[in-house]
Design an enzyme around this catalytic site. Structure first.
Site, PDB file in Angstrom:
ATOM      1  N   ASP A   1       0.909  -1.220  -0.028  1.00 13.73           N
ATOM      2  CA  ASP A   1       0.148   0.076  -0.048  1.00 13.73           C
ATOM      3  C   ASP A   1       0.978   1.291  -0.066  1.00 13.73           C
ATOM      4  O   ASP A   1       2.017   1.313   0.573  1.00 13.73           O
ATOM      5  CB  ASP A   1      -0.814   0.038   1.128  1.00 13.73           C
TER       6      ASP A   1
ATOM      7  N   TYR B   1      -0.454   5.112   0.347  1.00 12.90           N
ATOM      8  CA  TYR B   1      -0.639   6.092   1.316  1.00 12.90           C
ATOM      9  C   TYR B   1      -0.938   5.805   2.678  1.00 12.90           C
ATOM     10  O   TYR B   1      -2.017   4.988   2.981  1.00 12.90           O
ATOM     11  CB  TYR B   1      -1.835   6.997   0.687  1.00 12.90           C
TER      12      TYR B   1
ATOM     13  N   ARG C   1      -7.625  13.231   5.692  1.00  6.58           N
ATOM     14  CA  ARG C   1      -7.383  11.845   5.321  1.00  6.58           C
ATOM     15  C   ARG C   1      -8.593  10.839   5.552  1.00  6.58           C
ATOM     16  O   ARG C   1      -8.722   9.939   4.804  1.00  6.58           O
ATOM     17  CB  ARG C   1      -6.251  11.438   6.226  1.00  6.58           C
TER      18      ARG C   1
ATOM     19  N   SER D   1      -2.133   0.626  -4.956  1.00  6.10           N
ATOM     20  CA  SER D   1      -2.952   1.663  -4.316  1.00  6.10           C
ATOM     21  C   SER D   1      -4.179   2.093  -4.947  1.00  6.10           C
ATOM     22  O   SER D   1      -4.500   1.710  -6.220  1.00  6.10           O
ATOM     23  CB  SER D   1      -1.889   2.809  -4.496  1.00  6.10           C
ATOM     24  N   ASN D   2      -4.931   2.934  -4.241  1.00  7.30           N
ATOM     25  CA  ASN D   2      -6.002   3.341  -4.854  1.00  7.30           C
ATOM     26  C   ASN D   2      -5.932   4.753  -5.758  1.00  7.30           C
ATOM     27  O   ASN D   2      -6.725   5.258  -6.395  1.00  7.30           O
ATOM     28  CB  ASN D   2      -6.977   4.261  -3.480  1.00  7.30           C
TER      29      ASN D   2
END
Length: 223
Positions: free
Chosen positions: A8, A10, A39, A115-116
């Site tokens: 991942d 972030y 966030r 990741s997104n």
């Protein structure tokens, strides 16, 4: 079988709370609170868009979350300043343990960033921190227009990393991400950076728990 690692980005490799210092110009002593809410809502908005099948780039979620956080604290943000902060988000600082750990693992395991975030965003933030060259490849949810923890995203990560008959292990500091990966049949290591963080009791356990990425090489020997 060769274990493949999907990191991942972030919260695991780079620190979203690194924006707090920049927000002092706009939020003063509320900067930490604004950054934290930013966030929180960034993730919430992505979860909701995924459930609604109303996918938008993670950067859109990030911008909308920034607006929400500022408005919640009754703070104004000019359009050009908003653009500056969004650009700065592409240069979030890496955690100190990120690069040394990736270097230590490189050559022993196939490494991927998962990741997104979109590919351009990942290339910028990882490149900014000299992390990009450590990876064999990048995997973005943008390819299938959904977000973690959608099971389809983890299934796609298995395909994208070539982990067909080989195990794939997520490495994430986000407990919800670890639970999502485990529910989808992946191995998953939880990086418990904050000792006060509690893992959600859903009856789904991480494959391993470490306090720092520095502990990952040793932990992987026991998976």
């Amino acid at each position: 079988m060769a274990l493949r690692l999907a990191f991942d980005v972030y919260g695991t490799l780079v620190d979203p709370m690194g924006m707090a210092d920049l927000l002092k110009q706009d939020a003063g002593d509320q900067a930490e609170a604004v950054s934290s809410l930013w966030r929180e809502k960034q993730l919430e908005f992505s979860f909701r868009k995924g459930l609604m099948r109303a996918y938008e780039d993670f950067g859109v979620c990030t911008r909308q979350a920034l607006r929400y956080a500022m408005a919640t604290h009754k703070l104004d943000l000019a359009g050009d300043r908003e653009d500056e902060l969004m650009t700065a988000y592409l240069s979030l600082p890496a955690f100190e343990d990120a690069l040394p750990t990736l270097k230590a693992l490189n050559g022993s395991y196939p490494l991927f960033a998962f990741s997104n975030g979109s590919y351009p965003a990942l290339e910028k933030v990882l490149g900014h921190n000299d992390l990009l060259d450590q990876f064999e490849g990048l995997v973005s949810v943008d390819d299938i227009k959904s977000f973690k923890p959608d099971p389809a995203v983890y299934a796609y990560a298995r395909r994208a990393t070539g982990a067909w008959d080989e195990p794939l292990c997520l490495v994430s500091s986000n407990a919800w991400d670890v639970i999502g990966a485990r529910a989808a049949g992946l191995k998953a290591v939880w990086v418990q950076r904050d000792p006060n963080k509690v893992f959600q009791d859903w009856g789904i356990e991480p494959s391993a728990v470490i306090e720092s990425l520095s502990d990952l090489p040793e932990s992987l020997k026991h998976l």
